[in-house]
Design a protein around this motif. Structure first.
Motif, PDB file in Angstrom:
ATOM      1  N   TYR A 264      69.802 -53.989 -56.045  1.00 56.40           N
ATOM      2  CA  TYR A 264      70.586 -53.147 -54.979  1.00 56.40           C
ATOM      3  C   TYR A 264      71.651 -52.342 -56.089  1.00 56.40           C
ATOM      4  O   TYR A 264      72.262 -52.759 -57.051  1.00 56.40           O
ATOM      5  N   GLU A 265      71.928 -50.856 -55.749  1.00 57.92           N
ATOM      6  CA  GLU A 265      72.903 -50.238 -56.647  1.00 57.92           C
ATOM      7  C   GLU A 265      74.117 -49.646 -55.674  1.00 57.92           C
ATOM      8  O   GLU A 265      73.442 -49.106 -54.443  1.00 57.92           O
ATOM      9  N   CYS A 266      75.299 -49.573 -55.923  1.00 53.54           N
ATOM     10  CA  CYS A 266      76.462 -49.043 -55.213  1.00 53.54           C
ATOM     11  C   CYS A 266      76.456 -47.744 -56.247  1.00 53.54           C
ATOM     12  O   CYS A 266      77.060 -48.187 -57.241  1.00 53.54           O
ATOM     13  N   GLN A 267      76.411 -46.496 -55.501  1.00 55.73           N
ATOM     14  CA  GLN A 267      76.618 -45.410 -56.552  1.00 55.73           C
ATOM     15  C   GLN A 267      77.583 -44.515 -55.775  1.00 55.73           C
ATOM     16  O   GLN A 267      77.522 -44.067 -54.564  1.00 55.73           O
ATOM     17  N   VAL A 268      78.297 -43.720 -56.590  1.00 50.60           N
ATOM     18  CA  VAL A 268      79.340 -42.696 -55.957  1.00 50.60           C
ATOM     19  C   VAL A 268      78.622 -41.533 -56.371  1.00 50.60           C
ATOM     20  O   VAL A 268      78.093 -40.934 -57.416  1.00 50.60           O
ATOM     21  N   SER A 269      78.466 -40.475 -55.409  1.00 47.78           N
ATOM     22  CA  SER A 269      77.745 -39.185 -55.349  1.00 47.78           C
ATOM     23  C   SER A 269      78.282 -38.012 -56.254  1.00 47.78           C
ATOM     24  O   SER A 269      79.520 -37.579 -56.049  1.00 47.78           O
ATOM     25  N   THR A 270      78.013 -38.113 -57.823  1.00 49.83           N
ATOM     26  CA  THR A 270      78.459 -37.098 -58.796  1.00 49.83           C
ATOM     27  C   THR A 270      77.376 -36.410 -59.251  1.00 49.83           C
ATOM     28  O   THR A 270      76.092 -36.871 -59.204  1.00 49.83           O
ATOM     29  N   LYS A 271      77.452 -35.595 -59.918  1.00 49.59           N
ATOM     30  CA  LYS A 271      76.443 -34.595 -60.590  1.00 49.59           C
ATOM     31  C   LYS A 271      75.909 -35.449 -61.691  1.00 49.59           C
ATOM     32  O   LYS A 271      74.471 -35.473 -61.777  1.00 49.59           O
TER      33      LYS A 271
END
Length: 320
Positions: free
Chosen positions: A149-156
């Motif tokens: 699983y991946e925890c990701q911050v919404s950036t370009k």
């Protein structure tokens, strides 16, 4: 006159316009001096406030606002099937950005912020504000949920992410029943049933006898007691019959709420009859005595038959 003015000024001393206009102790030029000092003091205070505000704004511009996923949590988690799996993700300086949880293989978006994007209500994100955590909760986790699983911050750039691996083990449960398989009539019959699991104890235990459910019955002298030990993840049930009767003989079944079953067969012996358990010493002796007696009787009859045959042969020989 001067002492009177001095005393009055000490009692009513304050920097107000009324005092400066009505006071008889301060001359005309003195009032203007006081007003000038008050004006300078007010301008100084105002200048300090403005300078401090500008300094705070300039200092804030130097604080980095780029979100960072902290390495304060472990990347590997192991849970038992049926538990609630929690994957911890701490994000600093999130600002107006959002945290997205996704499954790596296959690539599926699970949650966006606190909204469950994937069509499975078992997946939810919980925000722990004082720890800056955006944790993924998976209720009733199964073997199919195992993976990355991946925890990701919404950036370009989508480069602010951290990977986690979830391992799910199959739940193993055990059940055991114990007690006497033979009991005399009118004696106390006690059966014990223990069931345990890797994650948590079963919710309940039920007793059955010859297919019929057993419940506590004071009139029949039947008592069922239960206890749960969360440390050992075990549930225990005791079935007690104060006075066993002949109809209490049969197969007793203990079944957990998750359908784990075990059984034991109980025989009720009537004290007024010659009831002997198979395999006991007395039973073996009786069988031995019985066999020996039968063998002796057979030998005697065989001897008698041989004697009559011999006698009959002698008579025939004499007669001829």
């Amino acid at each position: 006159m001067q002492s009177t003015c001095r005393e009055d000024s000490m009692d009513t001393y304050r920097f107000s316009r009324t005092f400066l206009e009505e006071s008889r102790c301060v001359s005309g030029p003195g009032r203007w001096v006081v007003r000038a000092w008050v004006s300078v003091l007010a301008i100084s205070v105002l200048f300090c406030q403005v300078s401090g505000f500008r300094r705070r704004i300039s200092d804030r511009s130097h604080v980095p606002l780029t979100p960072v996923i902290l390495n304060t949590t472990t990347p590997n988690y192991t849970y038992i099937a049926g538990e609630t799996a929690i994957l911890y993700c701490a994000v600093e300086n999130l600002g107006t950005k959002t945290v997205t949880w996704r499954r790596a293989m296959p690539s599926v978006i699970l949650t966006v912020g606190l909204f469950t994007y994937f069509g499975d209500s078992r997946f939810q994100t919980h925000n722990v504000i004082h720890k800056d955590q955006w944790n993924l909760h998976i209720r009733n986790v199964s073997l199919e949920d195992e993976g990355r699983y991946e925890c990701q911050v919404s950036t370009k750039a989508r480069d602010i992410r951290r990977s986690f691996y979830l391992t799910v083990k199959e739940q193993t449960s055990t059940i055991h029943i114990s007690g006497k398989t033979y009991v005399e009539k009118n004696q106390r019959l006690v059966l014990l049933c223990n069931a345990s699991s890797d994650s948590y104890p079963p919710d309940d235990l039920d007793w059955f006898m010859n297919g019929h459910k057993i419940v506590s019955n004071e009139r029949e002298g039947i008592t069922i007691t239960k206890s749960v030990t969360y440390r050992n993840k075990t549930i225990r049930s005791e079935l007690a019959i104060a006075h066993a009767r002949m109809h209490h003989a049969g197969t007793y079944i203990c079944r957990t709420s998750d359908k784990l079953v075990t059984n034991i067969k109980v025989n009720v012996l009537n004290a007024g009859k010659d009831n002997v358990k198979r395999g006991t010493i007395i039973s073996d002796k009786s069988q031995f005595v019985k066999g020996k007696k039968g063998h002796t009787d057979g030998n005697i009859s065989n001897r008698l038959r041989g004697s009559w045959t011999l006698l009959f042969g002698i008579i025939l020989c004499v007669g001829s």
